[in-house]
Structures are given as C-alpha cells and as structure tokens.
Design a protein around this motif. Structure first.
Motif, PDB file in Angstrom:
ATOM      1  N   SER A 179     -12.484  -1.738   0.658  1.00  0.00           N
ATOM      2  CA  SER A 179     -11.914  -0.802   1.217  1.00  0.00           C
ATOM      3  C   SER A 179     -12.877   0.138   2.099  1.00  0.00           C
ATOM      4  O   SER A 179     -12.588   0.929   3.067  1.00  0.00           O
ATOM      5  N   ARG A 180     -13.974   0.184   1.296  1.00  0.00           N
ATOM      6  CA  ARG A 180     -15.274   1.220   2.257  1.00  0.00           C
ATOM      7  C   ARG A 180     -15.642   0.646   3.374  1.00  0.00           C
ATOM      8  O   ARG A 180     -15.958   1.134   4.371  1.00  0.00           O
TER       9      ARG A 180
ATOM     10  N   ALA B   9      -6.971  -2.212   6.318  1.00  0.00           N
ATOM     11  CA  ALA B   9      -7.668  -3.201   5.724  1.00  0.00           C
ATOM     12  C   ALA B   9      -7.308  -4.220   4.940  1.00  0.00           C
ATOM     13  O   ALA B   9      -7.775  -5.368   5.175  1.00  0.00           O
TER      14      ALA B   9
ATOM     15  N   THR C 100      -6.837  -4.650  -2.236  1.00  0.00           N
ATOM     16  CA  THR C 100      -7.464  -3.558  -1.525  1.00  0.00           C
ATOM     17  C   THR C 100      -5.889  -2.673  -1.240  1.00  0.00           C
ATOM     18  O   THR C 100      -6.325  -1.475  -1.299  1.00  0.00           O
TER      19      THR C 100
ATOM     20  N   SER D 172     -13.172  -1.456  -4.439  1.00  0.00           N
ATOM     21  CA  SER D 172     -13.713  -0.269  -3.637  1.00  0.00           C
ATOM     22  C   SER D 172     -14.561  -0.626  -2.493  1.00  0.00           C
ATOM     23  O   SER D 172     -14.713   0.127  -1.516  1.00  0.00           O
TER      24      SER D 172
ATOM     25  N   GLY E  93      -5.567  -0.269  -4.096  1.00  0.00           N
ATOM     26  CA  GLY E  93      -6.844   0.765  -4.308  1.00  0.00           C
ATOM     27  C   GLY E  93      -7.793   0.074  -5.350  1.00  0.00           C
ATOM     28  O   GLY E  93      -8.566   0.792  -6.158  1.00  0.00           O
TER      29      GLY E  93
ATOM     30  N   SER F  14       0.926  -1.189   0.010  1.00  0.00           N
ATOM     31  CA  SER F  14       0.335   0.071   0.059  1.00  0.00           C
ATOM     32  C   SER F  14       0.858   1.402  -0.157  1.00  0.00           C
ATOM     33  O   SER F  14       0.484   2.125  -0.573  1.00  0.00           O
TER      34      SER F  14
ATOM     35  N   GLU G  91      -2.938   4.503   3.154  1.00  0.00           N
ATOM     36  CA  GLU G  91      -4.497   4.727   3.381  1.00  0.00           C
ATOM     37  C   GLU G  91      -5.097   3.219   3.483  1.00  0.00           C
ATOM     38  O   GLU G  91      -5.967   3.407   4.376  1.00  0.00           O
ATOM     39  N   HIS G  92      -4.806   2.304   2.866  1.00  0.00           N
ATOM     40  CA  HIS G  92      -5.684   1.113   2.983  1.00  0.00           C
ATOM     41  C   HIS G  92      -4.860   0.022   3.581  1.00  0.00           C
ATOM     42  O   HIS G  92      -5.184  -1.389   3.337  1.00  0.00           O
TER      43      HIS G  92
END
Length: 524
Positions: A272-273, A68, A263, A269, A266, A54, A64-65
């Motif tokens: 990740s949410r 997760a 994930t 989606s 990116g 990531s 950022e991810h």
C-alpha cells in the motif's frame, strides 16, 4: 414583539428544526453493523473486484487502496507484470504484458489504472514509484474519477446506495434556504439595502447546505453488509499469516489475487505504501528523461536570498539591507549613556529605560529597511511590537540592558548585525549586476511545478536536464503560462537568482493516463 423580530426569531427556530431533522436523518441512514464471517480463504462464486472490496472494507467511506489493489489484481490476472531485481522492494518495476495491451472487457476503473501504467511504462517498463503523479491536482482529479467508477459498480451489484434518498435530500436542500428567506424579508423591512439583505439571507442557507453536502455519501445495502462480512472473514484469514503484511508487490506471482484483496482490505502495509497513485514525493521523483529511469532528488531553495527576484527587486532589497546596516551603525555611534535612566520606584513609567532605548533603535532601523525593501505588512508591525516587549522587563538596577546601554560605541551584537546586513546588501548588488549578463540556456523535462504563497510570487519549477540525480528548483514567474509537468522545454535562466527569463516548448507533455474516458458495462 415587532414583526421584524418575529421574522428573525422564526428563522432561528427553523434553523433549529432543520438541524434536528438533519440529525434524525443521519441516525436513520447510518450504516448497519458488519458481522464478520468465519475466517476463510474463499472468494466466493462471483467475487467482487478488489476495488469494490476496498469500499466495503472501509465501511463505505472511501476507496483509499482501490488503485493499488486494482494494479495488483491486473498483475495477478496477467495484464501486468511486477519484477523485483534485488532485495529492495522500492526498486520494483511494472510492465504491461501483451494481454494488457489488448485487454478487452475491463471495468472503467481497471482501464484507468492500466492506462496510467501503460503511459508511464513507455520504454517497456517503469519503476513502481513512477506511477505516482507529479501534480497534486491531477492526482486528486484522477482519484475522484476512480472513486466514482468503483461506486458505480458497487451500486450495479446492489452493494451500495445513496445515503439519503433523493426525496429526503431534495427536501433538506430546499428547506435549508427557508430561514434565509425570512431573514431577508426582515432585513428589508428593517431598512437595509438589498445587498445586505441578500447576504443575511444566503449565509445560513449556504452553511446548512455545506453541512448537508459533507454528509452526502454511500451507505450499505443488506446484501452489501452480507458481502462485507464475508470479506471480513478473508481479512481475518490473511491477518493470521504473520509475514503477509510485509509482502512486496512482486509477491503477487506467488500469492496471486490474495495480495490484491489484502491490499484492498488494508492488511498489506508495504504494498500500500509503495504503490501510490497520489501526488508522489515532492523531493524524490522518478524520471526517464535521458533514456533510463532514475530517481531525481529535488531541493527547494525557500530561504535563499534573492531567489526569484528581478533586477529592480534586488536593488530594493540591497537598499533595504544597507539602510538597516546604516541605521544600526548610526544608532550605535550616536547613542549616549544619558539617553536612558535606570528604572526604580520613582521612574516606573519612564520611556527612557535601557531596554526600551536599545530595542527601539534596532526595531526602527529594521522597519525603515523593510519599508524601502517593500516588505511591510501588518504581521511585520506585530513582530516589531513584540520585539519592543523585552525592554519593559528591564526594571532592575542592573542587568544586560543596563550594562549595554551604558557602554560607549557599538556592541558586539551590533557589530554582527552591521556586518550581516552590509554583506547582504553587497550580495544583492552583485546579484543585480549578474542579472544584466546574458542568460544561460538549458533544456530538460519538467518534473514538478509547485505553487508558493502569494499571488505575484514566482512558482517552483523543477527541471531534469538528464545529467544529474540532484536538481534545484527554478523560479518561474507567476504570469508564465503554457508549461505543464512532463513537457520538454528550453529555458533561458539566470543562475544567480535562479529566475526563468523565458521558456520555449520543445515537446508537449505526453498523455499520462489521467484522462481515460469511462466505458460503461454491466457488472460481472
């Protein structure tokens, strides 16, 4: 040119030179371009973890991810289990397996994610929405530590490094305060006191150091750029699968580690949410108080009159509302048509315009009420000034202002204002009387605590009593201490104003996996 002027101009020139040198340093230490490799489904012989990927996939700017992706990677490796009982992926749950309870040799950030999940899955499992934090500060601190641990592994693998070499960063840091030293000497020579001279000297240095600190970060190594190109090829392969972006978290049982890497890069989606390790949703929180997990919806009564007010405060508000009603009533009854004149060419500057007379009476009544209620501020005065402006535009010989000013007795809008403020005064008096009654006692778990603007303003406290899926926040006095999210408390409350009069701790908050001690080990 005097010596003082020379010092000031010299300091300004040094600031310009520093900015030029800083610009050259930024250009010299920027990341190289990542050359994407061919689309591939191979991870490589010794693949980096999804968390490190990531960082590489985000051009070394952040992770950022990472959390997760790490959770999905732990599930793919058998330390966690993700279950989706129905068609809604948001209803999925996460469970710690036996291997996860005894997991050895995990990286510090993997331990951090596993501990967070284990702390929430106290009854064998937890909804994936319950992984999110209930406090923004704790979430920020947790993610900051996670980022440090991910970067530490990337450096051990030779994939990342400090953007500025230590010698360059130290030189820029030291030289940032040289112009300020010249300014300080010039200020002292100019007759200013030491406090003013120090302020003049520190300000430019602080600004330059802040600019330098904002640019500190990570940059790629040659090996890092090579590996980033490889993972760009995996991203291209995953992107070619049209349905991959919409895969739910439970699909890790089929896609194995590919879902974790997707994930991290990116591509996914939906996962990740859903898998958030942030401050969570302020209006929907998962709670297990009462024995079973359930989502609790939260209402924040921001516009509720009297919310969080004491008895004295309620009486002030009642007096202010009553004064506004009485002021508008007196103005409407005593107002005479000859108080104003119609503006024409011969009375261009008259202060007796119908619009000014009407707006002045209403605004003055409102200001008197605000003074009594203790709500005056410079912004209120600005609003009052703007409220007077419409009267300046009523210069025609006819119009609403002219007709209204010529009418005897209260206008319909004045009747409405008198009724509203009168009812508000009665409402505040009733609330003040209810505040004298014996408070109710309730027990539950603190779901969230939200600050509000103002130093002495009550905070929002959201309590789950275990018997409803919808709750309304209470007003916790600003001076209250010792209450944290996750704690079970017994509150004595006034339901009219929703004020918490006293709070008693029943059970301390359980650890939520946000204070894991990092355990260092060489990168594998």
């Amino acid at each position: 040119m005097t010596h003082i002027e020379q010092l000031y101009w010299g300091g300004a020139a040094l600031i310009v030179l520093w900015l030029v040198a800083f610009g050259f340093a930024l250009v010299a230490t920027r990341n190289g371009a990542v050359t994407p490799g061919p689309a591939t489904q191979e991870f490589g012989d010794h693949p980096e973890s999804p968390a490190v990927v990531s960082l590489l996939g985000n051009n070394w700017r952040g992770v950022e991810h990472a959390a997760a992706a790490t959770l999905l990677d732990l599930a793919a490796r058998g330390f966690l289990e993700l279950r989706q009982p129905g068609d809604d992926p948001a209803r999925s749950s996460v469970h710690v397996t036996e291997a996860g309870r005894t997991a050895p040799d995990l990286m510090p950030y993997e331990q951090r994610v596993l501990a967070r999940v284990a702390a929430r899955a106290v009854n064998g499992g937890a909804p994936i929405g319950a992984i999110a934090f209930r406090d923004d500060k704790r979430a920020a601190a947790w993610n900051t530590e996670l980022r440090k641990e991910v970067i530490a592994e990337a450096r051990l693998r030779g994939l990342s490094r400090f953007r500025f070499p230590r010698l360059l960063a130290g030189a820029l840091m030291f030289s940032a305060f040289v112009p300020g030293a010249l300014f300080t000497v010039a200020a002292v020579m100019g007759g200013h006191n030491l406090r003013a001279a120090a302020a003049v000297g520190v300000a430019p240095g602080a600004a330059l150091v802040y600019l330098l600190g904002r640019s500190m970060g990570e940059r790629a190594t040659p090996q890092g750029l090579e590996r980033a190109g490889h993972w760009a090829g995996l991203r291209a392969w995953l992107t070619a699968h049209d349905d991959f972006a919409r895969l739910p978290p439970a699909a890790v049982t089929v896609w194995d580690r590919y879902l974790a890497y997707g994930t991290a890069l990116g591509v996914t989606s939906l996962t990740s949410r859903l898998l958030g390790f942030d401050g969570g949703d302020r209006r929907r929180v998962w709670s297990s108080y009462g024995g079973t997990w359930r989502p609790v919806r939260i209402r924040y009564p921001r516009l509720r009159p009297g919310f969080g007010a004491s008895t004295r405060r309620l009486l002030y508000l009642a007096a202010g509302a009553a004064l506004v009603a009485a002021g508008i009533c007196a103005f409407a009854v005593l107002r005479q048509p000859d108080w104003s004149v119609v503006a024409d060419a011969h009375s261009e500057g008259s202060m007796r315009r119908p619009g000014l007379v009407l707006s002045a009476g209403w605004v003055v009544s409102a200001l008197l009420g605000l003074v009594v209620a203790g709500r005056m501020s410079r912004w209120i005065l600005l609003a009052a000034f703007l409220a007077m402006m419409p009267g300046n535009f009523a210069s025609d010989s006819d119009g609403w202002f002219v007709d209204a000013a010529a009418q005897e007795g209260p206008l319909p809008v004045e009747f409405a204002a008198i009724a509203v403020f009168g009812a508000l005064a009665v409402f505040f008096v009733v609330l003040a009387c209810l505040e004298r009654s014996e408070p109710d006692t309730i027990t539950g778990e603190v779901l969230r605590m939200e600050s509000r603007k103002g130093k002495d303003v009550a905070r929002f406290l959201v309590l789950d009593e275990g018997n409803t899926d919808l709750t309304t926040a209470w007003a916790l006095p600003a001076a209250s201490q010792g209450i944290a999210t996750g704690a079970q408390v017994r509150l004595r409350v006034s339901r009219g104003t929703r004020v918490i009069r006293s709070a008693e701790l029943v059970k301390r908050a359980m650890p939520e996996g946000d204070r894991v001690k990092p355990v260092g080990r060489p990168a594998s």
